[in-house]
Design a protein around this motif. Sequence first.
Motif, PDB file in Angstrom:
ATOM      1  N   VAL A 101       0.838  -1.193   0.000  1.00 13.86           N
ATOM      2  CA  VAL A 101       0.000   0.000   0.000  1.00 13.86           C
ATOM      3  C   VAL A 101       0.877   1.249   0.000  1.00 13.86           C
ATOM      4  CG1 VAL A 101      -1.869  -1.174   1.229  1.00 13.86           C
ATOM      5  CG2 VAL A 101      -0.174   0.156   2.531  1.00 13.86           C
ATOM      6  N   LEU A 102       0.284   2.360  -0.431  1.00 16.07           N
ATOM      7  CA  LEU A 102       0.913   3.673  -0.350  1.00 16.07           C
ATOM      8  C   LEU A 102       0.182   4.446   0.744  1.00 16.07           C
ATOM      9  CD1 LEU A 102       3.160   5.134  -2.014  1.00 16.07           C
ATOM     10  CD2 LEU A 102       1.325   6.342  -3.195  1.00 16.07           C
ATOM     11  N   ARG A 103       0.942   5.134   1.584  1.00 14.69           N
ATOM     12  CA  ARG A 103       0.352   5.867   2.705  1.00 14.69           C
ATOM     13  C   ARG A 103       0.755   7.330   2.678  1.00 14.69           C
ATOM     14  NH1 ARG A 103      -0.886   2.132   7.443  1.00 14.69           N
ATOM     15  NH2 ARG A 103      -0.074   0.088   6.823  1.00 14.69           N
ATOM     16  N   LEU A 104      -0.166   8.172   3.090  1.00 19.91           N
ATOM     17  CA  LEU A 104       0.173   9.557   3.405  1.00 19.91           C
ATOM     18  C   LEU A 104       0.858   9.590   4.755  1.00 19.91           C
ATOM     19  CD1 LEU A 104      -2.956  11.691   2.422  1.00 19.91           C
ATOM     20  CD2 LEU A 104      -0.744  11.626   1.273  1.00 19.91           C
ATOM     21  N   ARG A 105       1.943  10.324   4.846  1.00 18.46           N
ATOM     22  CA  ARG A 105       2.620  10.501   6.140  1.00 18.46           C
ATOM     23  C   ARG A 105       1.970  11.710   6.821  1.00 18.46           C
ATOM     24  NH1 ARG A 105       6.059   6.639   7.987  1.00 18.46           N
ATOM     25  NH2 ARG A 105       7.419   8.235   8.841  1.00 18.46           N
ATOM     26  N   ASP A 106       0.694  11.503   7.218  1.00 15.98           N
ATOM     27  CA  ASP A 106      -0.128  12.613   7.684  1.00 15.98           C
ATOM     28  C   ASP A 106      -0.339  12.634   9.194  1.00 15.98           C
ATOM     29  OD1 ASP A 106      -1.719  10.386   7.898  1.00 15.98           O
ATOM     30  OD2 ASP A 106      -3.304  11.101   6.555  1.00 15.98           O
ATOM     31  N   GLY A 107       0.315  11.748   9.929  1.00 13.22           N
ATOM     32  CA  GLY A 107       0.177  11.753  11.371  1.00 13.22           C
ATOM     33  C   GLY A 107      -1.094  11.127  11.888  1.00 13.22           C
ATOM     34  N   LYS A 108      -1.912  10.547  11.018  1.00  9.00           N
ATOM     35  CA  LYS A 108      -3.166   9.940  11.454  1.00  9.00           C
ATOM     36  C   LYS A 108      -2.991   8.450  11.697  1.00  9.00           C
ATOM     37  CE  LYS A 108      -6.028  13.322   9.015  1.00  9.00           C
ATOM     38  NZ  LYS A 108      -7.089  13.529   7.981  1.00  9.00           N
ATOM     39  N   ALA A 109      -3.738   7.935  12.665  1.00  4.26           N
ATOM     40  CA  ALA A 109      -3.664   6.521  13.000  1.00  4.26           C
ATOM     41  C   ALA A 109      -4.634   5.735  12.128  1.00  4.26           C
ATOM     42  CB  ALA A 109      -3.999   6.307  14.471  1.00  4.26           C
ATOM     43  N   GLU A 110      -4.111   4.858  11.294  1.00  8.34           N
ATOM     44  CA  GLU A 110      -4.939   3.992  10.469  1.00  8.34           C
ATOM     45  C   GLU A 110      -5.532   2.869  11.324  1.00  8.34           C
ATOM     46  OE1 GLU A 110      -6.581   2.997   8.108  1.00  8.34           O
ATOM     47  OE2 GLU A 110      -6.036   4.097   6.310  1.00  8.34           O
ATOM     48  N   LYS A 111      -6.421   2.084  10.716  1.00  9.30           N
ATOM     49  CA  LYS A 111      -7.025   0.961  11.427  1.00  9.30           C
ATOM     50  C   LYS A 111      -5.991  -0.081  11.833  1.00  9.30           C
ATOM     51  CE  LYS A 111     -11.554   1.398   9.190  1.00  9.30           C
ATOM     52  NZ  LYS A 111     -12.552   0.747   8.291  1.00  9.30           N
ATOM     53  N   ASP A 112      -4.862  -0.129  11.101  1.00 11.93           N
ATOM     54  CA  ASP A 112      -3.828  -1.117  11.414  1.00 11.93           C
ATOM     55  C   ASP A 112      -2.711  -0.534  12.279  1.00 11.93           C
ATOM     56  OD1 ASP A 112      -2.614   0.541   9.572  1.00 11.93           O
ATOM     57  OD2 ASP A 112      -1.910  -1.060   8.256  1.00 11.93           O
ATOM     58  N   ALA A 113      -3.001   0.566  12.992  1.00  8.59           N
ATOM     59  CA  ALA A 113      -1.965   1.240  13.772  1.00  8.59           C
ATOM     60  C   ALA A 113      -1.364   0.340  14.848  1.00  8.59           C
ATOM     61  CB  ALA A 113      -2.541   2.503  14.419  1.00  8.59           C
ATOM     62  N   LYS A 114      -2.137  -0.627  15.345  1.00 11.07           N
ATOM     63  CA  LYS A 114      -1.637  -1.537  16.383  1.00 11.07           C
ATOM     64  C   LYS A 114      -1.364  -2.929  15.839  1.00 11.07           C
ATOM     65  CE  LYS A 114      -5.211  -0.797  19.077  1.00 11.07           C
ATOM     66  NZ  LYS A 114      -6.106  -0.920  20.266  1.00 11.07           N
ATOM     67  N   ALA A 115      -1.456  -3.091  14.526  1.00  9.91           N
ATOM     68  CA  ALA A 115      -1.445  -4.425  13.932  1.00  9.91           C
ATOM     69  C   ALA A 115      -0.119  -4.777  13.276  1.00  9.91           C
ATOM     70  CB  ALA A 115      -2.562  -4.527  12.898  1.00  9.91           C
ATOM     71  N   PRO A 116       0.185  -6.066  13.165  1.00 11.20           N
ATOM     72  CA  PRO A 116       1.327  -6.504  12.354  1.00 11.20           C
ATOM     73  C   PRO A 116       1.171  -6.009  10.924  1.00 11.20           C
ATOM     74  CG  PRO A 116       0.480  -8.333  13.669  1.00 11.20           C
ATOM     75  CD  PRO A 116      -0.519  -7.207  13.799  1.00 11.20           C
ATOM     76  N   GLY A 117       2.268  -5.609  10.333  1.00 12.26           N
ATOM     77  CA  GLY A 117       2.233  -5.057   8.984  1.00 12.26           C
ATOM     78  C   GLY A 117       1.920  -3.582   8.946  1.00 12.26           C
ATOM     79  N   GLY A 118       1.297  -3.076  10.010  1.00 15.54           N
ATOM     80  CA  GLY A 118       0.989  -1.664  10.138  1.00 15.54           C
ATOM     81  C   GLY A 118       1.920  -1.017  11.143  1.00 15.54           C
ATOM     82  N   GLY A 119       1.328  -0.422  12.208  1.00 17.87           N
ATOM     83  CA  GLY A 119       2.132   0.297  13.184  1.00 17.87           C
ATOM     84  C   GLY A 119       3.187  -0.549  13.858  1.00 17.87           C
ATOM     85  N   GLN A 120       2.906  -1.849  14.077  1.00 18.00           N
ATOM     86  CA  GLN A 120       3.913  -2.699  14.722  1.00 18.00           C
ATOM     87  C   GLN A 120       5.155  -2.876  13.862  1.00 18.00           C
ATOM     88  OE1 GLN A 120       2.596  -6.412  16.353  1.00 18.00           O
ATOM     89  NE2 GLN A 120       0.747  -5.535  17.253  1.00 18.00           N
ATOM     90  N   ASP A 121       5.019  -2.672  12.566  1.00 17.02           N
ATOM     91  CA  ASP A 121       6.151  -2.814  11.653  1.00 17.02           C
ATOM     92  C   ASP A 121       6.572  -1.478  11.042  1.00 17.02           C
ATOM     93  OD1 ASP A 121       6.811  -5.672  11.622  1.00 17.02           O
ATOM     94  OD2 ASP A 121       4.774  -5.928  10.894  1.00 17.02           O
ATOM     95  N   ALA A 122       6.262  -0.379  11.759  1.00 21.88           N
ATOM     96  CA  ALA A 122       6.710   0.962  11.376  1.00 21.88           C
ATOM     97  C   ALA A 122       6.079   1.465  10.087  1.00 21.88           C
ATOM     98  CB  ALA A 122       8.242   1.011  11.264  1.00 21.88           C
ATOM     99  N   ASN A 123       4.905   0.951   9.734  1.00 24.14           N
ATOM    100  CA  ASN A 123       4.147   1.455   8.593  1.00 24.14           C
ATOM    101  C   ASN A 123       2.969   2.257   9.125  1.00 24.14           C
ATOM    102  OD1 ASN A 123       5.577   0.163   6.299  1.00 24.14           O
ATOM    103  ND2 ASN A 123       4.945  -1.717   7.327  1.00 24.14           N
ATOM    104  N   VAL A 124       3.048   3.581   8.989  1.00 25.53           N
ATOM    105  CA  VAL A 124       2.075   4.461   9.623  1.00 25.53           C
ATOM    106  C   VAL A 124       1.519   5.462   8.620  1.00 25.53           C
ATOM    107  CG1 VAL A 124       3.168   4.287  11.898  1.00 25.53           C
ATOM    108  CG2 VAL A 124       3.887   6.097  10.328  1.00 25.53           C
TER     109      VAL A 124
END
Length: 471
Positions: A277-300
Amino acid sequence: MGQKGHRRPRLKLLAAACALVLGGGGVAVVAGNANAGQDSGRTGEVTATIDCPDVGDRLTDVPDQARAEVDQNLAQLDGQVADAYRQLAAGQVSKKKVQKDALLGRLKDQRATTIRRVSDVIGRSAGRPQGLDALSGCTMKEAPAEADPGVGAAADAAVAAAADPARDPDAARSIGQKRGPAQSDFVNIAKVRPNVNAPAAGRGASTGSFSSQCGRNENGHFNPDNVIVAPGVSNGAHHMHDYVGNKTTDAFSSNNSLAASGTTCGNGDQSAYYWPVLRLRDGKAEKDAKAPGGGQDANVGTILRPKQVTIDFKGSPVGQVKAMPRFLRIITGDAKAFTNGTANANASWSCTGFEDRQLKDKYPICPKGSDVVRTFTFQSCWDGRNTDSANHRTHVAFADKAGRCPKGFAAIPQLVQRITYGVAPGARFAVDSFPEQLHKPVTDHGDFINVMSNGLMAQAVNCINGGRTCR
C-alpha cells in the motif's frame, strides 16, 4: 523442479517477530550523528540499519522436499535479526563501537549455526550448497532519517496514542523509532529528463493486448502476508498489501483454494494481483496502527486507495507469445533493495502527464492536477518448466533491450500494472516496506499469481498474437 499442482506444507510460524522472510536485510533505529547530511529532516540524525546478506536470494536450487524445512530456518534467520533490532531499539546497546561490534558478533554466530542447518537440509536431497557460510556476517549501515520532523513526530504520536504500551510494549517500542523516507528520496518530476525507450515492434511482433478490469480494492482486501515468498507465515511481508482479483489470497492460500475463489475481475480472471500500500505521512492513526504489517512494523499514516488500477497483458516486439501455465508465480522488483542493492530492483514512479520519465529510486513530486503513478512491468520470459523457483526469480526473466528472451526462455504475455493516486502537491507519502528498508522508493515491488482458467489464458494469447485489443 517441475510445475507444482499442490502446496508445500504450511509453515505455521509466528512471523510477527521476524524482520525478513528470506533471511536477509536488516533493521533500523535512529541514532545521533553530527555529520548527518543535509537531506536528513532531523538535523544531526541518521538511521542505523543492520545489513545482512540475503540468504534466501542465493538459494537458486532447493529440492521440493527440502523447501519447508529450509523456509523454517530462513525464518529463524529473520528472527535473529529482529532480536538484534530489539536490543538496539530498547537502548540495550550503546553507541560505543565495542558494544555494536559485540552485537554483530553474537548475531553472526547465531546466523552461522542456522545457515549450516540450511546447508545440511539441502545436502540430504541434493548437492550441499557452497559459499553460504560466508553470508553469516552483518554490518551496520546509515541513511538519512525522517524527511519531515513534524510529520514523523505527528505520526509517532498518533500511532502511540492508539497503541497500549501496557499490553503491547514491543509495538510501542517499534512505534517510537523514527524512519524514512528522507527528503532526498523525493524529486520534482518536472526536473527529470525523459528516459523511456521502448523497443520498436518488428516483423511478426505480437501487438495486441488483453486487459482484466479488477477494481481498486473497493472490498478492502488487505493483509501483510506474501504467499509466494512466505507460504504459511502470517505477516510474512511485514508491510500491508493491496489486493485485487482473487478474493481469498493470504499466507495460507493453496492452488486449490485460489482456483475455488471468487474474483473482483469482471472477466472471471481469478489471478492474484497485489502490491504494498501507499500511505500519506499525515500523522493519522490507520485501522492497522496496532497491527502486524501496520504500526507494529513501522508502517504508519493513512492508506491511500488508488484512483485507478489497470491490468494489461502485452505482447513481444520480436514474435508471438505462448500461454502462461496456471499458478505461475512472478515477483517483480525487490522489497529489500535498500540493503540488497539494486540488481533485482524494478520500481517505476512517475506522474500523469510525465510518464516518459520513470524514477527507480525517487518518489515523484507531481504538479497540481497530476497524479502519482506506480508502474509494475513484469518479467515476460518463462523457462517453460517451472511455476516457481527457490528464490522466486530464476524461472522467469526479462527480455533484453531489443525484446528478445534469454536462451532457453519463451515469451509469455507481459503483465503491466499501472496504479494512480491523488496526492496533493508537496504532501509526504511513502510505500509500505520492511521496517529496515526505511520506506525507500527503490523497494517498490509487485506480486502476481496466474489463476486464469486455461480457456481465458488461451483467449488472452489469441488476442495478443492476433493484434487485437480485448477485455
